[in-house]
Design an enzyme around this catalytic site. Sequence first.
Site, PDB file in Angstrom:
ATOM      1  N   ARG A  72       0.927  -1.155  -0.115  1.00  9.68           N
ATOM      2  CA  ARG A  72       0.023  -0.088   0.031  1.00  9.68           C
ATOM      3  C   ARG A  72       0.700   1.152  -0.137  1.00  9.68           C
ATOM      4  NH1 ARG A  72      -1.834   0.668   4.284  1.00  9.68           N
ATOM      5  NH2 ARG A  72      -1.256  -0.993   5.634  1.00  9.68           N
ATOM      6  N   TYR A 201      -1.330  -3.913  -7.459  1.00 11.32           N
ATOM      7  CA  TYR A 201      -1.088  -4.593  -6.251  1.00 11.32           C
ATOM      8  C   TYR A 201      -2.017  -4.453  -5.150  1.00 11.32           C
ATOM      9  CZ  TYR A 201       1.250  -6.961  -2.348  1.00 11.32           C
ATOM     10  OH  TYR A 201       1.365  -7.881  -1.513  1.00 11.32           O
ATOM     11  N   LYS A 210      -9.776  -2.650   1.585  1.00 14.14           N
ATOM     12  CA  LYS A 210      -9.492  -1.381   2.360  1.00 14.14           C
ATOM     13  C   LYS A 210     -10.239  -0.020   1.759  1.00 14.14           C
ATOM     14  CE  LYS A 210      -7.090  -3.738   5.184  1.00 14.14           C
ATOM     15  NZ  LYS A 210      -5.643  -4.362   5.155  1.00 14.14           N
ATOM     16  N   HIS A 230     -10.584  -2.510  11.352  1.00 13.33           N
ATOM     17  CA  HIS A 230      -9.538  -3.579  10.895  1.00 13.33           C
ATOM     18  C   HIS A 230      -9.391  -4.492  11.779  1.00 13.33           C
ATOM     19  CE1 HIS A 230      -5.090  -3.440   9.104  1.00 13.33           C
ATOM     20  NE2 HIS A 230      -5.770  -4.570   8.637  1.00 13.33           N
ATOM     21  N   SER A 252      -1.332  -3.575  10.390  1.00 16.93           N
ATOM     22  CA  SER A 252      -0.906  -4.472   9.047  1.00 16.93           C
ATOM     23  C   SER A 252       0.214  -5.187   9.547  1.00 16.93           C
ATOM     24  CB  SER A 252      -0.901  -3.507   7.913  1.00 16.93           C
ATOM     25  OG  SER A 252      -1.856  -3.086   7.509  1.00 16.93           O
ATOM     26  N   ALA A 253       0.297  -6.575   8.968  1.00 15.40           N
ATOM     27  CA  ALA A 253       1.461  -7.437   9.396  1.00 15.40           C
ATOM     28  C   ALA A 253       1.637  -7.587  10.819  1.00 15.40           C
ATOM     29  CB  ALA A 253       2.542  -7.049   8.462  1.00 15.40           C
ATOM     30  N   CYS A 254       0.702  -7.545  11.643  1.00 18.13           N
ATOM     31  CA  CYS A 254       0.832  -7.683  13.306  1.00 18.13           C
ATOM     32  C   CYS A 254       0.173  -8.892  13.865  1.00 18.13           C
ATOM     33  CB  CYS A 254       0.710  -6.304  13.851  1.00 18.13           C
ATOM     34  SG  CYS A 254       1.762  -4.849  13.733  1.00 18.13           S
ATOM     35  N   GLY A 255      -0.066  -9.681  13.087  1.00 13.18           N
ATOM     36  CA  GLY A 255      -0.679 -10.928  13.542  1.00 13.18           C
ATOM     37  C   GLY A 255      -2.332 -11.292  13.578  1.00 13.18           C
ATOM     38  N   LYS A 256      -3.070 -10.512  12.787  1.00 16.01           N
ATOM     39  CA  LYS A 256      -4.363 -10.752  12.835  1.00 16.01           C
ATOM     40  C   LYS A 256      -4.784 -12.125  12.278  1.00 16.01           C
ATOM     41  CE  LYS A 256      -5.520  -7.129  10.574  1.00 16.01           C
ATOM     42  NZ  LYS A 256      -4.281  -6.608  10.470  1.00 16.01           N
ATOM     43  N   ASN A 258      -3.064 -14.619  11.962  1.00 18.90           N
ATOM     44  CA  ASN A 258      -2.450 -15.553  12.748  1.00 18.90           C
ATOM     45  C   ASN A 258      -3.095 -15.977  13.988  1.00 18.90           C
ATOM     46  OD1 ASN A 258       0.548 -16.913  12.126  1.00 18.90           O
ATOM     47  ND2 ASN A 258       0.386 -14.845  11.303  1.00 18.90           N
ATOM     48  N   ASP A 281      -9.167 -10.225   8.898  1.00 17.87           N
ATOM     49  CA  ASP A 281      -8.887  -8.638   8.470  1.00 17.87           C
ATOM     50  C   ASP A 281      -9.787  -7.506   8.819  1.00 17.87           C
ATOM     51  OD1 ASP A 281      -6.526  -7.063   7.412  1.00 17.87           O
ATOM     52  OD2 ASP A 281      -7.610  -6.460   5.768  1.00 17.87           O
ATOM     53  N   ASN A 376       6.370  -8.498   1.914  1.00 11.79           N
ATOM     54  CA  ASN A 376       4.913  -8.314   1.913  1.00 11.79           C
ATOM     55  C   ASN A 376       4.269  -9.023   0.633  1.00 11.79           C
ATOM     56  OD1 ASN A 376       2.402  -7.100   2.785  1.00 11.79           O
ATOM     57  ND2 ASN A 376       2.639  -5.621   1.047  1.00 11.79           N
ATOM     58  N   ARG A 378       2.159 -12.249  -0.439  1.00 17.51           N
ATOM     59  CA  ARG A 378       0.838 -12.561  -0.138  1.00 17.51           C
ATOM     60  C   ARG A 378       0.421 -13.589  -0.721  1.00 17.51           C
ATOM     61  NH1 ARG A 378      -1.530  -8.867   4.000  1.00 17.51           N
ATOM     62  NH2 ARG A 378      -0.174  -7.537   4.036  1.00 17.51           N
ATOM     63  N   ARG A 409       3.005  -4.030  17.804  1.00 20.07           N
ATOM     64  CA  ARG A 409       4.175  -4.425  17.975  1.00 20.07           C
ATOM     65  C   ARG A 409       4.785  -3.613  18.977  1.00 20.07           C
ATOM     66  NH1 ARG A 409       6.598  -8.011  14.238  1.00 20.07           N
ATOM     67  NH2 ARG A 409       5.077  -8.740  12.739  1.00 20.07           N
TER      68      ARG A 409
HETATM   69  P1  GTP Z   1      -2.352  -7.883   7.420  1.00 17.48           P
HETATM   70  O1  GTP Z   1      -2.824  -8.663   6.527  1.00 17.48           O
HETATM   71  O2  GTP Z   1      -1.305  -6.925   6.704  1.00 17.48           O
HETATM   72  O3  GTP Z   1      -3.426  -6.879   7.887  1.00 17.48           O
HETATM   73  O4  GTP Z   1      -1.512  -8.510   8.575  1.00 17.48           O
HETATM   74  P2  GTP Z   1      -2.097  -9.397   9.629  1.00 17.48           P
HETATM   75  O5  GTP Z   1      -2.315  -8.498  10.857  1.00 17.48           O
HETATM   76  O6  GTP Z   1      -2.882 -10.307   9.445  1.00 17.48           O
HETATM   77  O7  GTP Z   1      -0.588 -10.127  10.215  1.00 17.48           O
HETATM   78  P3  GTP Z   1      -0.058 -11.861  10.094  1.00 17.48           P
HETATM   79  O8  GTP Z   1      -1.241 -12.749  10.970  1.00 17.48           O
HETATM   80  O9  GTP Z   1      -0.202 -12.224   8.604  1.00 17.48           O
HETATM   81  O10 GTP Z   1       1.249 -11.396  10.565  1.00 17.48           O
HETATM   82  C1  GTP Z   1       2.088 -10.664  10.179  1.00 17.48           C
HETATM   83  C2  GTP Z   1       3.478 -11.356  10.743  1.00 17.48           C
HETATM   84  O11 GTP Z   1       3.587 -11.212  11.983  1.00 17.48           O
HETATM   85  C3  GTP Z   1       4.139 -12.585  10.273  1.00 17.48           C
HETATM   86  O12 GTP Z   1       5.342 -12.765   9.675  1.00 17.48           O
HETATM   87  C4  GTP Z   1       3.865 -13.507  11.416  1.00 17.48           C
HETATM   88  O13 GTP Z   1       4.860 -14.818  11.430  1.00 17.48           O
HETATM   89  C5  GTP Z   1       4.046 -12.574  12.627  1.00 17.48           C
HETATM   90  N1  GTP Z   1       3.199 -12.927  13.675  1.00 17.48           N
HETATM   91  C6  GTP Z   1       1.902 -13.315  13.668  1.00 17.48           C
HETATM   92  N2  GTP Z   1       1.710 -13.655  15.252  1.00 17.48           N
HETATM   93  C7  GTP Z   1       2.727 -13.523  15.773  1.00 17.48           C
HETATM   94  C8  GTP Z   1       3.014 -13.689  17.176  1.00 17.48           C
HETATM   95  O14 GTP Z   1       2.039 -14.002  18.069  1.00 17.48           O
HETATM   96  N3  GTP Z   1       4.225 -13.530  17.657  1.00 17.48           N
HETATM   97  C9  GTP Z   1       5.138 -13.245  16.723  1.00 17.48           C
HETATM   98  N4  GTP Z   1       6.408 -13.154  17.321  1.00 17.48           N
HETATM   99  N5  GTP Z   1       4.923 -13.070  15.343  1.00 17.48           N
HETATM  100  C10 GTP Z   1       3.857 -13.138  14.951  1.00 17.48           C
HETATM  101  C1  SPV Z   2      -2.803  -4.683   5.142  1.00 15.02           C
HETATM  102  O1  SPV Z   2      -2.051  -3.851   4.650  1.00 15.02           O
HETATM  103  O2  SPV Z   2      -3.465  -4.393   6.279  1.00 15.02           O
HETATM  104  C2  SPV Z   2      -3.621  -5.684   4.348  1.00 15.02           C
HETATM  105  C3  SPV Z   2      -2.926  -5.707   2.927  1.00 15.02           C
HETATM  106  O3  SPV Z   2      -4.059  -6.385   5.018  1.00 15.02           O
HETATM  107  S1  SPV Z   2      -3.711  -4.849   2.132  1.00 15.02           S
HETATM  108  O4  SPV Z   2      -4.834  -5.539   1.161  1.00 15.02           O
HETATM  109  O5  SPV Z   2      -2.734  -4.707   0.774  1.00 15.02           O
HETATM  110  O6  SPV Z   2      -4.082  -3.630   2.453  1.00 15.02           O
HETATM  111 MN    MN Z   3      -5.150  -5.779   7.007  1.00 15.45          MN
END
Ligand code: GTP
Ligand code: SPV
Ligand code: MN
Length: 595
Positions: A72, A201, A210, A230, A252-256, A258, A281, A376, A378, A409
Amino acid sequence: MATLTKNPNVNKWVDEMIALCKPAKVMWIDGSKEQLDMLREEAISTGEMIKLNEEKLPGCLYHRTKPNDVARVEDRTFICSRKKEDAGPTNNWCDPKEMYAKLTPMYDGVMKDRTMYIIPYSMGPIGSPLAKVGVEVTDSIYVVLNMAIMVRMGAQAFKNLGDESDDFVRGLHSKAYVDPEKRYIVQFPEDNTIWSINSAYGGNVLLGKKCFALRIASYQGKNEGWMAEHMLILGIEKPNGEIKYVTAAFPSACGKTNLAMLIPPEGYTKKGYKVWTVGDDIAWLKPGPDGRLYAINPENGFFGVAPGTNEKSNYNALASTRKNTIFTNVAINNDDMTVWWEKLDKNPPVNATEWKGEKVNGPEYVAAGNKLAHPNSRFTAPAENCPCISSEFNNPQGVPISAIIFGGRRAKTAPLVYQSFNWQHGTFVGSIMASETTAAATGAVGVVRRDPMAMLPFCGYHMGDYWAHWLEMGKILGDKAPKIFNVNWFRTDENGDFIWPGYGDNMRVLDWIIERCEGTVDAVETPIGYEPKPEDINVEGLDGITTETVKDLLSVDRDLWKEEAKGIEEFYQKFGEKLPKEMSEELKNLEARLA
Ligand code: GTP
Ligand code: SPV
Ligand code: MN
C-alpha cells in the site's frame, strides 16, 4: 456483452466509465466458472499469471508485480471529502473537484487497447442486512481473479441492490502504466466512489478491501450507526460446546491472520477447546435485535502475508493455500513449480526464481542475506479452504461479540495483556495504540507510530469524529457492550528476541480474556488498566516460560508510561476541537494514576 442488471444507476455509471476509459472491449463478470476459467487461461497464455504444479497446488496461480508496486502507498492515498476538516489531520486530503480534474485526463482513453472488466460484488453474505454492494471496473485480469476469491461476486451481488437503489460503491481502477509517480488511491466518501490508478497490487487495487470495506464503509457506518473496523473475528469453543466470539484490531502485518486461525496448545485441545475463524482482516459491526454487538466478515477470502507462514506457526493458513490460491511476489521452486517464502521451511529451493524474477541458487542467495520472497508477498486464498472456518461464516446476522482486543508491536511499553476499566477507557486504549511499522506499506519499517484502532491508514473521515462515534456506540450498547482489552505479543529481551512464544500460545491470553468476560477470574488494578495475576496465565507445557516470565511480561514501567503519556498528549493536539473531551479526560486520569 449485455449488462447484468436493470438498475439504471449502475448502468448509467458504467456507461460513463466506458466513455471515459474507452476500452477496446467490455466484459461483465458474471462469476461463472466458465468465464473465470477462460480468464485464467488467457492470463496464463500472456504470462501475466504462471500456472503452478497441478498435483501439489491444484488450481493455483503465481503473479509477480513490478518491484515499485509491492505494498500500500499511504502517501499517495487520499480522502477527498468536500471539506478538508472532514478528512482530518491523519489523512491526505484534496478538494474532490480538483482531484477529479487531475485524474480524469489520466483515465481518458487509458483502456483503448485493453478490455474493461465490470465486477459486481457483495461485501458480506448475500442477503445479509449488513452487506453492501460494490461495482469495480478494472483493466486487470489479476484484479478479477483475486476479487473472485476475496468477495462474493457476479450477478448474485445485484440481488441485494435491487433494480432501483443507488446505494452501491463505484470503484474505478486502471493499472495504467504502473507509474509510481502517477499512482493515486483516492476515496470520495460523499460520492460512494473510489478511483485507483497506476498500481496493480493488493489493497491498492482490490477495491472491495481497504478502500471500500474500511475507508468508505467507516464513513457510512458513522452515518448509519454501525462500525467498519480493521479486525479479525474468531470464535473460541469451550469444552462444553459454547462458543464465544471476539474481534481483534492489530495494524497491518501484526498478527491478525495468525490469531484468527490459531490452534490452541495441546493442553487446551485435549480438554476440548477449539478456535473457529470468521474473519482475518475486516469486521463490520452493528447492534443486533438483542442489543448486543454483532459482527460479519465482509470478505470471502484471505489476502494473507506469506513470509512466516508455516505448518507450525499457522497450519490453517498454509492449508488454506493448497488449492485455488493466487500467490503474489513469493519465490518459485522451478524443479516442481511450487512456491517458497522465508520461514516456510529451512530448505530454500536450489533452482529458485526470486520474487523479482531472477533465477538464483536459493540457499546461496539466502546465505548472502537476500530474501527470496518479498516481505509483503501474499497469498489470496478462498475462505472455504480454511480447515477451521466457522460454521457462522455465512450467517447473514453475524456473530455476537464478547470482547474487542487491540494490539500492536511494542518492544517495551505495552504489557502482554490488560483490560480497560470500561468502554470509554477502552476507546482511549484503542486511540493510544502505537506499533512498529511493517512491510505492508511502503516506507521505513520498524518505526513506532501511533495507529489508533489500527485504523490510521483506513479511517475515511476525521479521526476525532471516529472516536466520538466509538463513544456513541458505547452509549447505545450500554451494559451489553463487549469488554475491551489490549495485547502485545512482541515484547523483546535484551537481545531483541521476542519473549512471549506467540502464535498458538496466544490462546493462553484469550483464555484469560474469556474468563474476564464471564466474570470467573479476578484481576489486579494497575495505572493502565486491569491485569491478570501472573499465575492466572496458564503456562503449563511451555518451554522456558514460567509465571515469573509472565510477571515480567506484565510489568508496567511507570517512567516509560509517563513518556508515553507525553507522546499521547502531543498526538492528541493534532485533533484540536474534534478531540472528544472524554479522551482528554482519560489521558488526565492516566497521568494522575501514573504520578
Ligand atoms: P495484514 O494482512 O497486513 O493486515 O496482517 P495481519 O495482521 O493479518 O498479520 P499476520 O497474521 O499475517 O502476521 C504478520 C507477521 O507477524 C507474520 O510474519 C507472522 O509470522 C508474525 N506474527 C503473527 N503472530 C505472531 C505472534 O504471536 N508472535 C510473533 N512473534 N510473530 C507473530
Ligand atoms: C494490510 O495492509 O492491512 C492488508 C493488505 O491487509 S492490503 O490489502 O494490501 O491492504
Ligand atoms: Mn490488513
